[in-house]
Design a protein around this motif. Structure first.
Motif, PDB file in Angstrom:
ATOM      1  N   VAL A   3       0.878  -0.926   0.075  1.00 42.01           N
ATOM      2  CA  VAL A   3       0.217  -0.107  -0.026  1.00 42.01           C
ATOM      3  C   VAL A   3       0.786   1.380  -0.074  1.00 42.01           C
ATOM      4  CG1 VAL A   3      -1.599   1.172   1.343  1.00 42.01           C
ATOM      5  CG2 VAL A   3      -2.028  -1.077   1.324  1.00 42.01           C
ATOM      6  N   ARG A   4       1.841   1.316   0.873  1.00 43.61           N
ATOM      7  CA  ARG A   4       2.669   2.470   0.946  1.00 43.61           C
ATOM      8  C   ARG A   4       3.406   2.667  -0.460  1.00 43.61           C
ATOM      9  NH1 ARG A   4       8.334   1.329   3.675  1.00 43.61           N
ATOM     10  NH2 ARG A   4       8.754  -0.835   2.863  1.00 43.61           N
ATOM     11  N   ASP A   5       3.864   1.710  -1.126  1.00 42.56           N
ATOM     12  CA  ASP A   5       4.381   1.855  -2.480  1.00 42.56           C
ATOM     13  C   ASP A   5       3.348   2.338  -3.553  1.00 42.56           C
ATOM     14  OD1 ASP A   5       6.794   0.797  -1.589  1.00 42.56           O
ATOM     15  OD2 ASP A   5       6.503  -1.398  -2.431  1.00 42.56           O
ATOM     16  N   VAL A   6       2.248   1.728  -3.165  1.00 42.45           N
ATOM     17  CA  VAL A   6       1.160   2.380  -4.373  1.00 42.45           C
ATOM     18  C   VAL A   6       0.864   3.843  -3.980  1.00 42.45           C
ATOM     19  CG1 VAL A   6      -1.329   2.502  -4.996  1.00 42.45           C
ATOM     20  CG2 VAL A   6       0.043   0.150  -4.688  1.00 42.45           C
ATOM     21  N   GLU A   7       0.789   4.171  -2.802  1.00 44.98           N
ATOM     22  CA  GLU A   7       0.746   5.806  -2.491  1.00 44.98           C
ATOM     23  C   GLU A   7       1.884   6.639  -2.807  1.00 44.98           C
ATOM     24  OE1 GLU A   7       0.382   5.435   1.961  1.00 44.98           O
ATOM     25  OE2 GLU A   7      -1.821   4.727   1.794  1.00 44.98           O
ATOM     26  N   LEU A   8       3.166   6.225  -2.830  1.00 46.68           N
ATOM     27  CA  LEU A   8       4.162   6.765  -3.494  1.00 46.68           C
ATOM     28  C   LEU A   8       4.192   6.872  -4.898  1.00 46.68           C
ATOM     29  CD1 LEU A   8       7.278   5.593  -1.294  1.00 46.68           C
ATOM     30  CD2 LEU A   8       6.442   7.981  -1.473  1.00 46.68           C
ATOM     31  N   LEU A   9       3.642   5.993  -5.409  1.00 42.83           N
ATOM     32  CA  LEU A   9       3.425   6.071  -6.949  1.00 42.83           C
ATOM     33  C   LEU A   9       2.377   6.872  -7.247  1.00 42.83           C
ATOM     34  CD1 LEU A   9       3.472   2.263  -7.936  1.00 42.83           C
ATOM     35  CD2 LEU A   9       4.977   4.199  -9.071  1.00 42.83           C
ATOM     36  N   GLU A  10       1.281   6.755  -6.870  1.00 44.32           N
ATOM     37  CA  GLU A  10       0.253   7.994  -6.957  1.00 44.32           C
ATOM     38  C   GLU A  10       0.767   9.305  -6.760  1.00 44.32           C
ATOM     39  OE1 GLU A  10      -2.993   6.469  -4.416  1.00 44.32           O
ATOM     40  OE2 GLU A  10      -3.604   4.963  -6.021  1.00 44.32           O
ATOM     41  N   LYS A  11       1.566   9.426  -5.830  1.00 37.36           N
ATOM     42  CA  LYS A  11       2.045  10.964  -5.383  1.00 37.36           C
ATOM     43  C   LYS A  11       3.020  11.376  -6.316  1.00 37.36           C
ATOM     44  CE  LYS A  11       4.373  13.395  -1.481  1.00 37.36           C
ATOM     45  NZ  LYS A  11       4.924  13.229  -0.167  1.00 37.36           N
ATOM     46  N   HIS A  12       3.864  10.557  -6.833  1.00 40.57           N
ATOM     47  CA  HIS A  12       5.062  10.907  -7.865  1.00 40.57           C
ATOM     48  C   HIS A  12       4.958  10.870  -9.299  1.00 40.57           C
ATOM     49  CE1 HIS A  12       7.507  12.167  -4.596  1.00 40.57           C
ATOM     50  NE2 HIS A  12       6.990  11.186  -3.702  1.00 40.57           N
ATOM     51  N   PRO A  14       2.720  11.819 -11.434  1.00 44.53           N
ATOM     52  CA  PRO A  14       2.492  12.875 -12.214  1.00 44.53           C
ATOM     53  C   PRO A  14       3.477  13.891 -12.664  1.00 44.53           C
ATOM     54  CG  PRO A  14       0.675  12.654 -10.331  1.00 44.53           C
ATOM     55  CD  PRO A  14       2.038  11.757 -10.085  1.00 44.53           C
ATOM     56  N   HIS A  15       4.600  13.839 -11.870  1.00 42.60           N
ATOM     57  CA  HIS A  15       5.676  14.786 -12.017  1.00 42.60           C
ATOM     58  C   HIS A  15       7.088  14.010 -12.267  1.00 42.60           C
ATOM     59  CE1 HIS A  15       7.376  14.524  -7.994  1.00 42.60           C
ATOM     60  NE2 HIS A  15       6.212  14.181  -7.470  1.00 42.60           N
ATOM     61  N   ASP A  16       7.234  12.791 -12.234  1.00 44.56           N
ATOM     62  CA  ASP A  16       8.462  12.016 -12.378  1.00 44.56           C
ATOM     63  C   ASP A  16       8.079  11.346 -13.897  1.00 44.56           C
ATOM     64  OD1 ASP A  16      10.512  10.362 -12.719  1.00 44.56           O
ATOM     65  OD2 ASP A  16      10.581  10.414 -10.362  1.00 44.56           O
ATOM     66  N   ASP A  17       8.665  11.846 -14.936  1.00 44.70           N
ATOM     67  CA  ASP A  17       8.336  11.096 -16.226  1.00 44.70           C
ATOM     68  C   ASP A  17       9.069   9.809 -16.366  1.00 44.70           C
ATOM     69  OD1 ASP A  17       6.924  13.236 -16.996  1.00 44.70           O
ATOM     70  OD2 ASP A  17       8.507  14.302 -18.177  1.00 44.70           O
ATOM     71  N   THR A  18      10.342   9.596 -15.705  1.00 47.18           N
ATOM     72  CA  THR A  18      11.000   8.420 -15.518  1.00 47.18           C
ATOM     73  C   THR A  18      10.219   7.301 -15.003  1.00 47.18           C
ATOM     74  OG1 THR A  18      13.009   9.572 -15.750  1.00 47.18           O
ATOM     75  CG2 THR A  18      13.077   7.017 -15.125  1.00 47.18           C
ATOM     76  N   LEU A  19       9.559   7.616 -13.782  1.00 46.07           N
ATOM     77  CA  LEU A  19       8.814   6.720 -13.028  1.00 46.07           C
ATOM     78  C   LEU A  19       7.688   6.376 -13.818  1.00 46.07           C
ATOM     79  CD1 LEU A  19       8.296   5.289 -10.492  1.00 46.07           C
ATOM     80  CD2 LEU A  19       7.647   7.237  -9.327  1.00 46.07           C
ATOM     81  N   LYS A  20       6.860   7.275 -14.650  1.00 48.41           N
ATOM     82  CA  LYS A  20       5.835   7.009 -15.232  1.00 48.41           C
ATOM     83  C   LYS A  20       5.940   6.029 -16.271  1.00 48.41           C
ATOM     84  CE  LYS A  20       1.676   8.989 -17.282  1.00 48.41           C
ATOM     85  NZ  LYS A  20       1.238   7.445 -17.156  1.00 48.41           N
ATOM     86  N   ALA A  21       7.089   6.208 -16.839  1.00 49.34           N
ATOM     87  CA  ALA A  21       7.631   5.316 -18.227  1.00 49.34           C
ATOM     88  C   ALA A  21       7.795   3.837 -17.768  1.00 49.34           C
ATOM     89  CB  ALA A  21       8.737   5.714 -18.835  1.00 49.34           C
ATOM     90  N   LEU A  22       8.265   3.955 -16.348  1.00 51.82           N
ATOM     91  CA  LEU A  22       8.768   2.572 -15.711  1.00 51.82           C
ATOM     92  C   LEU A  22       7.293   1.750 -15.625  1.00 51.82           C
ATOM     93  CD1 LEU A  22      11.781   3.193 -13.866  1.00 51.82           C
ATOM     94  CD2 LEU A  22      11.788   1.625 -15.799  1.00 51.82           C
ATOM     95  N   TRP A  23       6.440   2.493 -14.911  1.00 49.24           N
ATOM     96  CA  TRP A  23       5.131   2.048 -14.470  1.00 49.24           C
ATOM     97  C   TRP A  23       4.337   1.803 -15.670  1.00 49.24           C
ATOM     98  CZ3 TRP A  23       3.361  -0.384 -10.669  1.00 49.24           C
ATOM     99  CH2 TRP A  23       2.186  -0.415 -10.519  1.00 49.24           C
ATOM    100  N   ILE A  66      13.786   0.863  -6.702  1.00 49.65           N
ATOM    101  CA  ILE A  66      14.892   1.878  -6.290  1.00 49.65           C
ATOM    102  C   ILE A  66      14.597   3.075  -6.304  1.00 49.65           C
ATOM    103  CG2 ILE A  66      16.946   2.784  -7.040  1.00 49.65           C
ATOM    104  CD1 ILE A  66      17.498  -0.223  -8.134  1.00 49.65           C
ATOM    105  N   MET A  67      13.444   3.620  -7.201  1.00 53.29           N
ATOM    106  CA  MET A  67      13.082   5.115  -7.183  1.00 53.29           C
ATOM    107  C   MET A  67      12.085   5.225  -5.793  1.00 53.29           C
ATOM    108  SD  MET A  67      12.465   5.836 -11.196  1.00 53.29           S
ATOM    109  CE  MET A  67      12.404   7.401 -11.057  1.00 53.29           C
ATOM    110  N   LEU A  68      11.291   4.446  -5.817  1.00 53.10           N
ATOM    111  CA  LEU A  68      10.594   4.634  -4.527  1.00 53.10           C
ATOM    112  C   LEU A  68      11.332   4.550  -3.231  1.00 53.10           C
ATOM    113  CD1 LEU A  68       7.479   2.444  -5.536  1.00 53.10           C
ATOM    114  CD2 LEU A  68       7.511   4.533  -5.719  1.00 53.10           C
ATOM    115  N   ASP A  69      12.212   3.857  -3.151  1.00 53.24           N
ATOM    116  CA  ASP A  69      13.140   3.687  -1.849  1.00 53.24           C
ATOM    117  C   ASP A  69      13.809   5.395  -1.636  1.00 53.24           C
ATOM    118  OD1 ASP A  69      12.464   1.212  -1.346  1.00 53.24           O
ATOM    119  OD2 ASP A  69      14.228   0.293  -2.236  1.00 53.24           O
TER     120      ASP A  69
END
Length: 76
Positions: A3-12, A14-23, A66-69
Motif C-alpha cells: 500500500v505504501r508503494d502504491v501511495e508513493l507511486l500515486e504521489k510521484h 504525475p511529475h516524474d516522467d521516468t517513474l511514469k514510463a517505468l510504471w 529503487i526510485m520509490l526507496d
C-alpha cells in the motif's frame, strides 16, 4: 505491491516522467504476460517470449522500487 508503494507511486507519477514510463511499461508487461499465460499451450517462441517478458518486468520493477526507496528516504 504494498500500500505504501502504491501511495508513493500515486504521489510521484504525475511529475516524474521516468517513474511514469517505468510504471506504464510494467503495466504493459503485465498485460502481455496475462495474454500468454492464459493460453493452454505455448509454442516454443511464446515460451521464450514469456521468459523474456518476465525478466523485463522484474528488471523494471526493481528500477521502480529503487526510485520509490529514494522518495521514501527524501520524505524522512
Amino acid at each position: 505491491m504494498e500500500v505504501r508503494d502504491v501511495e508513493l507511486l500515486e504521489k510521484h507519477l504525475p511529475h516524474d516522467d521516468t517513474l511514469k514510463a517505468l510504471w506504464d511499461e510494467h503495466i504493459l508487461f503485465e498485460k502481455q504476460l496475462g495474454q500468454l499465460e492464459s493460453k493452454l499451450i505455448l509454442t516454443s517462441q511464446e515460451k521464450v517470449s514469456l521468459r523474456e517478458l518476465k525478466k523485463q518486468k522484474l528488471d523494471g520493477k526493481t528500477k521502480i522500487q529503487i526510485m520509490l526507496d529514494r522518495y521514501r528516504e527524501l520524505e524522512m
